[in-house]
Design a protein around this motif. Sequence first.
Motif, PDB file in Angstrom:
ATOM      1  N   HIS A  72      10.893 -35.002 -12.321  1.00  0.00           N
ATOM      2  CA  HIS A  72      11.822 -35.593 -13.275  1.00  0.00           C
ATOM      3  C   HIS A  72      13.074 -34.741 -13.411  1.00  0.00           C
ATOM      4  O   HIS A  72      13.031 -33.521 -13.282  1.00  0.00           O
ATOM      5  N   ALA A  73      14.161 -35.417 -13.718  1.00  0.00           N
ATOM      6  CA  ALA A  73      15.423 -34.752 -14.045  1.00  0.00           C
ATOM      7  C   ALA A  73      15.447 -34.539 -15.553  1.00  0.00           C
ATOM      8  O   ALA A  73      14.696 -35.181 -16.291  1.00  0.00           O
ATOM      9  N   PRO A  74      16.321 -33.661 -16.024  1.00  0.00           N
ATOM     10  CA  PRO A  74      16.503 -33.570 -17.472  1.00  0.00           C
ATOM     11  C   PRO A  74      16.889 -34.947 -18.027  1.00  0.00           C
ATOM     12  O   PRO A  74      17.540 -35.748 -17.352  1.00  0.00           O
ATOM     13  N   GLU A  75      16.503 -35.212 -19.255  1.00  0.00           N
ATOM     14  CA  GLU A  75      16.729 -36.527 -19.866  1.00  0.00           C
ATOM     15  C   GLU A  75      18.192 -36.953 -19.811  1.00  0.00           C
ATOM     16  O   GLU A  75      18.506 -38.111 -19.514  1.00  0.00           O
ATOM     17  N   LYS A  76      19.110 -36.035 -20.070  1.00  0.00           N
ATOM     18  CA  LYS A  76      20.535 -36.397 -20.067  1.00  0.00           C
ATOM     19  C   LYS A  76      21.024 -36.769 -18.679  1.00  0.00           C
ATOM     20  O   LYS A  76      21.886 -37.621 -18.527  1.00  0.00           O
ATOM     21  N   VAL A  77      20.466 -36.133 -17.654  1.00  0.00           N
ATOM     22  CA  VAL A  77      20.818 -36.481 -16.271  1.00  0.00           C
ATOM     23  C   VAL A  77      20.281 -37.881 -15.962  1.00  0.00           C
ATOM     24  O   VAL A  77      20.975 -38.700 -15.351  1.00  0.00           O
ATOM     25  N   GLU A  78      19.048 -38.144 -16.363  1.00  0.00           N
ATOM     26  CA  GLU A  78      18.475 -39.472 -16.122  1.00  0.00           C
ATOM     27  C   GLU A  78      19.316 -40.558 -16.791  1.00  0.00           C
ATOM     28  O   GLU A  78      19.605 -41.581 -16.187  1.00  0.00           O
ATOM     29  N   LYS A  79      19.713 -40.324 -18.025  1.00  0.00           N
ATOM     30  CA  LYS A  79      20.523 -41.321 -18.742  1.00  0.00           C
ATOM     31  C   LYS A  79      21.882 -41.513 -18.076  1.00  0.00           C
ATOM     32  O   LYS A  79      22.394 -42.631 -18.003  1.00  0.00           O
ATOM     33  N   ALA A  80      22.476 -40.435 -17.597  1.00  0.00           N
ATOM     34  CA  ALA A  80      23.818 -40.509 -17.024  1.00  0.00           C
ATOM     35  C   ALA A  80      23.838 -41.054 -15.598  1.00  0.00           C
ATOM     36  O   ALA A  80      24.737 -41.813 -15.238  1.00  0.00           O
ATOM     37  N   ALA A  81      22.848 -40.692 -14.775  1.00  0.00           N
ATOM     38  CA  ALA A  81      22.973 -40.946 -13.335  1.00  0.00           C
ATOM     39  C   ALA A  81      21.953 -41.894 -12.724  1.00  0.00           C
ATOM     40  O   ALA A  81      22.170 -42.382 -11.627  1.00  0.00           O
ATOM     41  N   PHE A  82      20.870 -42.171 -13.381  1.00  0.00           N
ATOM     42  CA  PHE A  82      19.806 -42.907 -12.698  1.00  0.00           C
ATOM     43  C   PHE A  82      20.074 -44.397 -12.546  1.00  0.00           C
ATOM     44  O   PHE A  82      19.732 -44.982 -11.530  1.00  0.00           O
ATOM     45  N   GLU A  83      20.683 -45.036 -13.519  1.00  0.00           N
ATOM     46  CA  GLU A  83      20.914 -46.474 -13.406  1.00  0.00           C
ATOM     47  C   GLU A  83      21.893 -46.787 -12.277  1.00  0.00           C
ATOM     48  O   GLU A  83      21.640 -47.640 -11.437  1.00  0.00           O
ATOM     49  N   LYS A  84      22.996 -46.101 -12.247  1.00  0.00           N
ATOM     50  CA  LYS A  84      24.039 -46.337 -11.247  1.00  0.00           C
ATOM     51  C   LYS A  84      23.747 -45.577  -9.947  1.00  0.00           C
ATOM     52  O   LYS A  84      24.248 -45.936  -8.894  1.00  0.00           O
ATOM     53  N   GLY A  85      22.965 -44.511 -10.024  1.00  0.00           N
ATOM     54  CA  GLY A  85      22.674 -43.679  -8.852  1.00  0.00           C
ATOM     55  C   GLY A  85      23.437 -42.370  -8.867  1.00  0.00           C
ATOM     56  O   GLY A  85      23.045 -41.420  -8.207  1.00  0.00           O
ATOM     57  N   TRP A  86      24.514 -42.315  -9.609  1.00  0.00           N
ATOM     58  CA  TRP A  86      25.334 -41.111  -9.686  1.00  0.00           C
ATOM     59  C   TRP A  86      26.175 -41.157 -10.968  1.00  0.00           C
ATOM     60  O   TRP A  86      26.329 -42.202 -11.579  1.00  0.00           O
ATOM     61  N   ALA A  87      26.724 -40.006 -11.320  1.00  0.00           N
ATOM     62  CA  ALA A  87      27.639 -39.919 -12.465  1.00  0.00           C
ATOM     63  C   ALA A  87      28.609 -38.770 -12.226  1.00  0.00           C
ATOM     64  O   ALA A  87      28.228 -37.715 -11.734  1.00  0.00           O
ATOM     65  N   SER A  88      29.836 -38.996 -12.559  1.00  0.00           N
ATOM     66  CA  SER A  88      30.856 -37.953 -12.503  1.00  0.00           C
ATOM     67  C   SER A  88      30.805 -37.191 -13.827  1.00  0.00           C
ATOM     68  O   SER A  88      30.675 -37.802 -14.891  1.00  0.00           O
ATOM     69  N   ILE A  89      30.883 -35.873 -13.748  1.00  0.00           N
ATOM     70  CA  ILE A  89      30.869 -35.067 -14.976  1.00  0.00           C
ATOM     71  C   ILE A  89      31.986 -34.032 -14.925  1.00  0.00           C
ATOM     72  O   ILE A  89      32.549 -33.759 -13.866  1.00  0.00           O
ATOM     73  N   SER A  90      32.244 -33.434 -16.051  1.00  0.00           N
ATOM     74  CA  SER A  90      33.271 -32.392 -16.138  1.00  0.00           C
ATOM     75  C   SER A  90      32.605 -31.014 -16.118  1.00  0.00           C
ATOM     76  O   SER A  90      31.403 -30.886 -16.359  1.00  0.00           O
ATOM     77  N   MET A  91      33.388 -30.021 -15.875  1.00  0.00           N
ATOM     78  CA  MET A  91      32.910 -28.643 -15.899  1.00  0.00           C
ATOM     79  C   MET A  91      32.335 -28.296 -17.269  1.00  0.00           C
ATOM     80  O   MET A  91      31.295 -27.646 -17.368  1.00  0.00           O
ATOM     81  N   GLU A  92      32.989 -28.774 -18.309  1.00  0.00           N
ATOM     82  CA  GLU A  92      32.547 -28.476 -19.670  1.00  0.00           C
ATOM     83  C   GLU A  92      31.180 -29.088 -19.976  1.00  0.00           C
ATOM     84  O   GLU A  92      30.467 -28.616 -20.852  1.00  0.00           O
ATOM     85  N   ALA A  93      30.804 -30.130 -19.242  1.00  0.00           N
ATOM     86  CA  ALA A  93      29.529 -30.809 -19.482  1.00  0.00           C
ATOM     87  C   ALA A  93      28.360 -30.157 -18.754  1.00  0.00           C
ATOM     88  O   ALA A  93      27.212 -30.551 -18.957  1.00  0.00           O
ATOM     89  N   LEU A  94      28.620 -29.154 -17.925  1.00  0.00           N
ATOM     90  CA  LEU A  94      27.535 -28.526 -17.162  1.00  0.00           C
ATOM     91  C   LEU A  94      26.397 -28.022 -18.051  1.00  0.00           C
ATOM     92  O   LEU A  94      25.234 -28.331 -17.778  1.00  0.00           O
ATOM     93  N   PRO A  95      26.665 -27.255 -19.098  1.00  0.00           N
ATOM     94  CA  PRO A  95      25.550 -26.781 -19.924  1.00  0.00           C
ATOM     95  C   PRO A  95      24.766 -27.918 -20.572  1.00  0.00           C
ATOM     96  O   PRO A  95      23.537 -27.876 -20.631  1.00  0.00           O
ATOM     97  N   GLU A  96      25.459 -28.940 -21.027  1.00  0.00           N
ATOM     98  CA  GLU A  96      24.799 -30.074 -21.672  1.00  0.00           C
ATOM     99  C   GLU A  96      23.937 -30.845 -20.678  1.00  0.00           C
ATOM    100  O   GLU A  96      22.804 -31.219 -20.973  1.00  0.00           O
ATOM    101  N   MET A  97      24.458 -31.074 -19.478  1.00  0.00           N
ATOM    102  CA  MET A  97      23.756 -31.895 -18.498  1.00  0.00           C
ATOM    103  C   MET A  97      22.721 -31.110 -17.694  1.00  0.00           C
ATOM    104  O   MET A  97      21.660 -31.636 -17.372  1.00  0.00           O
TER     105      MET A  97
END
Length: 167
Positions: A72-97
């Motif tokens: 499993h991926a972290p929950e926030k990664v699953e929410k952000a990237a699993f439906e579409k297959g990918w997600a673009s993120i910012s540098m500032e979001a690294l700790p959160e994601m």
Amino acid sequence: MELGKVLNKEQEAKNCLADFAAKIAEKKQALSDVMDSGKKIAIFEITGKELYLYGKSYGRGGAILYDALGLHAPEKVEKAAFEKGWASISMEALPEMLGDADYLMLGIRGDGVDQGKDIESKSVWNTLSAVKSGKVYQYSIDDFYFQDPIALTYQLELISDFLVSKK
């Protein structure tokens, strides 16, 4: 199986799938302590000026990690990237994601090498749990881009070797 039907080689296709299933079962056994511990793994890629997370349906080893091995991926990664297959993120979001990831799969595309070096020198990267514990696997984009039987078998070997070595 569809390709086996088209080429009139259904039995060979069945044998190939059975062999692959056996390899997956073997790797799951070797990784049982990682899998049973609830450890999280995320796929992160740096390309030029963009940063991406990947799920299970967009190559980069996601089919092996999340579907075949059942990790499993972290929950926030699953929410952000699993439906579409990918997600673009910012540098500032690294700790959160990626902060909850115990392991990271890191891909750097040719034009992202300089940005990758820059990111790896920043505290935002170096405070990530997976980075601090040395559990980052830098994968080859060429090896992890596709999801055909040959590529998936190779990815299974590379991923399981990495995870076994970092238990």
